[in-house]
Design an enzyme around this catalytic site. Sequence first.
Site, mmCIF file in Angstrom:
data_model
loop_
_atom_site.group_PDB
_atom_site.id
_atom_site.type_symbol
_atom_site.label_atom_id
_atom_site.label_comp_id
_atom_site.label_asym_id
_atom_site.label_seq_id
_atom_site.Cartn_x
_atom_site.Cartn_y
_atom_site.Cartn_z
ATOM 1 N N HIS A 233 -92.210 53.642 -10.718
ATOM 2 C CA HIS A 233 -92.143 55.020 -10.217
ATOM 3 C C HIS A 233 -93.290 55.297 -9.246
ATOM 4 O O HIS A 233 -93.904 56.365 -9.273
ATOM 5 C CB HIS A 233 -92.167 56.018 -11.372
ATOM 6 C CG HIS A 233 -90.969 55.943 -12.264
ATOM 7 N ND1 HIS A 233 -89.750 56.503 -11.912
ATOM 8 C CD2 HIS A 233 -90.788 55.370 -13.474
ATOM 9 C CE1 HIS A 233 -88.878 56.282 -12.881
ATOM 10 N NE2 HIS A 233 -89.476 55.584 -13.839
ATOM 11 N N ASP A 299 -93.015 53.642 -17.920
ATOM 12 C CA ASP A 299 -91.608 53.381 -18.215
ATOM 13 C C ASP A 299 -90.898 52.789 -17.005
ATOM 14 O O ASP A 299 -91.382 52.859 -15.875
ATOM 15 C CB ASP A 299 -90.910 54.676 -18.644
ATOM 16 C CG ASP A 299 -90.858 55.700 -17.523
ATOM 17 O OD1 ASP A 299 -91.862 55.823 -16.790
ATOM 18 O OD2 ASP A 299 -89.832 56.377 -17.366
ATOM 19 N N GLU A 300 -89.738 52.208 -17.250
ATOM 20 C CA GLU A 300 -88.804 51.753 -16.220
ATOM 21 C C GLU A 300 -89.492 50.927 -15.126
ATOM 22 O O GLU A 300 -89.495 51.280 -13.953
ATOM 23 C CB GLU A 300 -88.058 52.949 -15.622
ATOM 24 C CG GLU A 300 -87.189 53.656 -16.651
ATOM 25 C CD GLU A 300 -86.445 54.853 -16.113
ATOM 26 O OE1 GLU A 300 -85.289 55.088 -16.554
ATOM 27 O OE2 GLU A 300 -87.005 55.576 -15.262
ATOM 28 N N VAL A 301 -90.061 49.814 -15.559
ATOM 29 C CA VAL A 301 -90.796 48.934 -14.646
ATOM 30 C C VAL A 301 -89.968 47.696 -14.367
ATOM 31 O O VAL A 301 -89.684 46.920 -15.277
ATOM 32 C CB VAL A 301 -92.150 48.539 -15.256
ATOM 33 C CG1 VAL A 301 -92.878 47.576 -14.336
ATOM 34 C CG2 VAL A 301 -93.002 49.775 -15.509
ATOM 35 N N PRO A 302 -89.545 47.484 -13.139
ATOM 36 C CA PRO A 302 -88.731 46.309 -12.831
ATOM 37 C C PRO A 302 -89.576 45.082 -12.490
ATOM 38 O O PRO A 302 -90.707 45.183 -12.023
ATOM 39 C CB PRO A 302 -87.945 46.761 -11.589
ATOM 40 C CG PRO A 302 -88.898 47.687 -10.884
ATOM 41 C CD PRO A 302 -89.688 48.376 -11.966
#
Length: 518
Positions: A233, A299-302
């Site tokens: 993000h 959160d939401e770490v690629p």
Amino acid sequence: MPQPERVAALGGPAVALTAATTIVAGRAERQVATHLARTLRRATGFPMPLAAVATPAAPTVELTLAAPAGLGREGYTLTARNQRVRLAATTAEGLFRATQTLLQLLPPDVETTGQPGPWTVPQVEITDRPRFGYRGLMLDVGRRFVPAASVKRLIDQAARYKINVFHWHLTEDQGWRLPSRAFPALNRIGASTQAGWREGGPWFYTEAEYRDVVAYAAERFITVVPEIDGPGHSAAAMASVPGLNCDGVAREPYHGFDVRVSVFCLDEARLPAVRDFVDKTFAEAAALSPGPWLHIGGDEVPSVTREQYAAYVGLAGRAAVANGKRVIGWHQVGDGPLPPGSAVQYWGLTHEDRPAIGTAEETESVRLLRRAVRQGAQVIVSPADRAYLDMKYTADTPYGLRWAGLVPVERAYDWDPVRVLEPVVAEGQVLGVEAPLWTDRAYPGSHRLPDSTAVYPDPEVYLDHMVFPRLPAIAELGWSPERARDWPGFRARLAAHGPRWAARGIGFHRSPEIDWAD
């Protein structure tokens, strides 16, 4: 609302506030008394003078820091009897919570200006204190910028329901809203986009605006928790600071709606640049935010290895601690090293996670919570399918998403922050609850991408619709004892708040689940 721990109706004629009523408060109670007097004067037109001692036989509202032991920092008693109202607590914070209960005992016209009354309070004794010490509301301003005046308006609304934490999600792929002297490009470039807006702004808060919001919240005994999200993000930062990218080239500012589209370069060669960025931006956030917490995201770490992710959580945690802050992170940070005194924020799906606890199919969210708790972390409970205020109420409501399911008012209320995670998380490990509101789909027809920014309403229209009536549900879960809660009772009490919101100009969602009062 929230439902107090103990309420005893005394019967008899109601206590009336009149033009002769005096607010009695000593020096230690004066801040809260002044705030209450300002509210009552605006509504009633009465002078409501402040006095250090009561006049015999005169009608009074007395505030005193002399409460029974055992009520804690926010507990209070409220007694209305024989033309006198007495609010007692052990701290000014507890007194303020008592004033919010008093305002709810008055007619709904207390929310407006210059009404004729009558202004009456039923004869009653209330003893009250919160179940959890952390009761939060999160606002995402990274995806959709919300002006400081609208942020303050939301904080004022939340304070009426004894919310005591405002989690300010300040950085996102679509925008960096925190003022920065260390990296001016964060405000020149990183603040130039929003979700759906290709360019404009710049949309960020000046230091003066930020400090004003913090002071406004503090007057209502609400702590501001800033969030600087990372390592994902982070597109706005990566568009502003080239060294955060593996190739050393700034990326284009992002104005889309996707998630998992960015991550800081965590290669060994770039890690010093990331560390420098985190150290400096965390220092800026900490200097502007006197509260004890700093939220590091997570959160939401690629596309990173577990080792790289752990390295980021470690450096972010050290930066927070170096600036005198305790760490909060989304529950994924349980996979990294957490400093003592940390908390993780659970945002999973209870309908998937709860049934799997203790089975071979235990979900990744539950496994990460286990890792966090083993490190001594406390848990803030914010399940997306119960507490996310950006979820649609029904398939037909105009705003919001439904990836976590529909969240009507009953679903937002009819659960317990401890029961959904036990035995993974025991009651003593639950720090509290929080209701997050994301803003990337803050327009009608949000199941599809917008054709134009013209479809976006004023931010307050979206906030009012999504927050009310669900925020009071989450607030009651955080404050009231479990035994005092039931859906039929809450539903009836909630109905009486419709006129109060209408009087305050809150464009709330008139859920058909509730028989709203006129």
